[in-house]
Design an enzyme around this catalytic site. Sequence first.
Site, PDB file in Angstrom:
ATOM      1  N   SER A  81       0.812  -1.220   0.000  1.00  0.00           N
ATOM      2  CA  SER A  81       0.000   0.000   0.000  1.00  0.00           C
ATOM      3  C   SER A  81       0.841   1.263   0.000  1.00  0.00           C
ATOM      4  O   SER A  81       0.398   2.296  -0.511  1.00  0.00           O
ATOM      5  CB  SER A  81      -0.938   0.008   1.216  1.00  0.00           C
ATOM      6  OG  SER A  81      -1.926  -0.989   1.087  1.00  0.00           O
ATOM      7  N   GLU A 274     -10.268   6.847   1.730  1.00  0.00           N
ATOM      8  CA  GLU A 274      -9.838   5.453   1.703  1.00  0.00           C
ATOM      9  C   GLU A 274     -10.777   4.569   2.507  1.00  0.00           C
ATOM     10  O   GLU A 274     -11.004   4.800   3.699  1.00  0.00           O
ATOM     11  CB  GLU A 274      -8.423   5.285   2.263  1.00  0.00           C
ATOM     12  CG  GLU A 274      -7.935   3.847   2.067  1.00  0.00           C
ATOM     13  CD  GLU A 274      -6.739   3.472   2.936  1.00  0.00           C
ATOM     14  OE1 GLU A 274      -5.997   2.571   2.515  1.00  0.00           O
ATOM     15  OE2 GLU A 274      -6.565   4.059   4.019  1.00  0.00           O
ATOM     16  N   HIS A 283      -6.519  -9.931   4.570  1.00  0.00           N
ATOM     17  CA  HIS A 283      -5.350 -10.549   5.213  1.00  0.00           C
ATOM     18  C   HIS A 283      -5.773 -11.668   6.164  1.00  0.00           C
ATOM     19  O   HIS A 283      -5.023 -12.630   6.379  1.00  0.00           O
ATOM     20  CB  HIS A 283      -4.543  -9.498   5.975  1.00  0.00           C
ATOM     21  CG  HIS A 283      -3.633  -8.686   5.110  1.00  0.00           C
ATOM     22  ND1 HIS A 283      -2.622  -9.246   4.357  1.00  0.00           N
ATOM     23  CD2 HIS A 283      -3.570  -7.343   4.880  1.00  0.00           C
ATOM     24  CE1 HIS A 283      -1.972  -8.294   3.701  1.00  0.00           C
ATOM     25  NE2 HIS A 283      -2.535  -7.135   4.004  1.00  0.00           N
ATOM     26  N   ASP A 321      -5.888  -0.131  -4.650  1.00  0.00           N
ATOM     27  CA  ASP A 321      -4.444   0.031  -4.828  1.00  0.00           C
ATOM     28  C   ASP A 321      -3.749  -1.267  -5.212  1.00  0.00           C
ATOM     29  O   ASP A 321      -2.709  -1.262  -5.858  1.00  0.00           O
ATOM     30  CB  ASP A 321      -3.800   0.629  -3.574  1.00  0.00           C
ATOM     31  CG  ASP A 321      -4.100  -0.151  -2.306  1.00  0.00           C
ATOM     32  OD1 ASP A 321      -4.931  -1.077  -2.339  1.00  0.00           O
ATOM     33  OD2 ASP A 321      -3.505   0.170  -1.255  1.00  0.00           O
ATOM     34  N   HIS A 322      -4.340  -2.409  -4.846  1.00  0.00           N
ATOM     35  CA  HIS A 322      -3.771  -3.712  -5.179  1.00  0.00           C
ATOM     36  C   HIS A 322      -4.762  -4.790  -4.774  1.00  0.00           C
ATOM     37  O   HIS A 322      -5.690  -4.550  -3.994  1.00  0.00           O
ATOM     38  CB  HIS A 322      -2.439  -3.943  -4.446  1.00  0.00           C
ATOM     39  CG  HIS A 322      -2.547  -3.791  -2.960  1.00  0.00           C
ATOM     40  ND1 HIS A 322      -3.117  -4.737  -2.149  1.00  0.00           N
ATOM     41  CD2 HIS A 322      -2.181  -2.770  -2.138  1.00  0.00           C
ATOM     42  CE1 HIS A 322      -3.089  -4.320  -0.889  1.00  0.00           C
ATOM     43  NE2 HIS A 322      -2.534  -3.125  -0.851  1.00  0.00           N
TER      44      HIS A 322
END
Length: 536
Positions: A81, A274, A283, A321-322
């Site tokens: 990030s 965000e 995660h 972002d990913h």
Amino acid sequence: MKTLKRLIILTTLLSLLSISLPASTLKASPPHKNVILLIMDGTNSDILTLSRWYRGTDLQLDEILVGGVRTYSDQSAITDSAAAGSAMATGVKTKADYISMNPDGHPVLTVLEGAKLSGYKTGIVSTSPVQHATPAAFTSHTLSRDEFGDIGEQQVYQGLDVVLGGGAAWLKPQVKDHTKDDDGMLKTKQFSREDGENLVTEIGASGYDLILNRDELLRKGKSSKLWGVFAAEDISYELDRKALKPAEPSLSEMTHAAIARLSQGEKGFFLMVEGSKVDWAAHKNDPVGMISEVLSFDDAVGEVLDFARKDGNTMVVAVTDHGNSGLTLGNQGTNENYKSLPAEKFIEPLKKAKLTVKGATSQLKKDRSNLKEVVSSYGLGNLSSGEYRTMKDAKSMDDLESEMVKLMSKRANLGFTTNGHTGEDVFLYAYGPGRPSGLIENTDIPLVISEYMGFSLKTGKFADWYVNGEKFYRDMGFLVEIEGRTSNNPVMVAKKEDEVLRFPENKNFYWRNDEKVGLKSVNLYDGDTFYVHVEE
């Protein structure tokens, strides 16, 4: 004759209008320009599909899908990030953990800083601590994303107009947060700024409305500047927030409040929002938590689009972002029967959960006497004797959560390939004037934004905004040294004849002898080099 009379009347009217109208109305002022960039951290495409099935309707995001974004970093096909946020903030690919520093470790001006320096109002909103990697990338510069103390200090002295999120722990010399350990025992976590500074005092002195809970956020404030800090660390998952932390605001509520304050400016604003915790749930391989935060983010997108459609001069860009977790609808258990699995087979087990896995385990008693109730609150009722034994034998809270999400994924026919990030291209969503489209690099995003707002990050004064302060002042004939080089409050000191300049780290001012001189940017120190902006 009639034609002549009409001509005389028309000439007279035009003459009167030219006399009575002020000059400001004769020459139209340029329209304001707003940009709202929304970033959904750590989100892969399958969770968007799953969230759409879960909600039962199209997402707000679906209406503005325009392309894709490549996410790789300077050093890896799979980014973190910090590098991804920095790319979207500066237009430069960089290394993992770097916060708006180029691969050589030199600070690069961000699009938020450029907007502020160009006269726009600026703000950030986050469900993580505001010192976390993504909001940090737009507001600070460090060689490590873990330098929350330096990041927090830079944010306070950047002079943003609106800051909303978590992160109280890094604003005061000492903060207590009551949490539960792995055995469910209540404990108190101590946070402390290593430099001993109380940034809350500075926030108050800088004219912000400082607010601490949802009720205060929903009330209209007096100042155009707003700083809301709603948790010591992160704000709760949306699914948990309503039941367990109702004093915390939702992402859409924070977004609405930020727009209300920022839109008071005449020129316009830049806002970064965000939705941080899709990534956190990913995660953990917790599909319930991931859906909770995708839908929370989508609600914030809806809030933004309502404003943008009425305003007409607002560019909206939304992106992740990913990727994270490699979630799939389908797993090794569906190899033979995937052709006969309707959406309900994936969704129904998930809808039984009333809390995320984190929210559920936070309710566990020390003696685990309510284990069945806790597991059931995550939607895992009707445990077999073997399943219950597995939960009961879990040694730590992390182990218990791991077993719970594994069972949920099995029941919901889901698969996960990793507990880490993934390197796929991600969706690009955009709306409004100047919007980007097609398959682009993440570094294109700030360049499109800055072009729309009328400044450049690549050419002119912003391209080399930060300079090596030691070298600059030595070249000017000053004797330069770093006081407290290894301390928590280093200062660059430049001396020449009777003039002494003192540049404190992370502050937006310096001292010329006894005179305090304001700066347009903060002073930066990476442990080796002091960077400053030299005023024209």
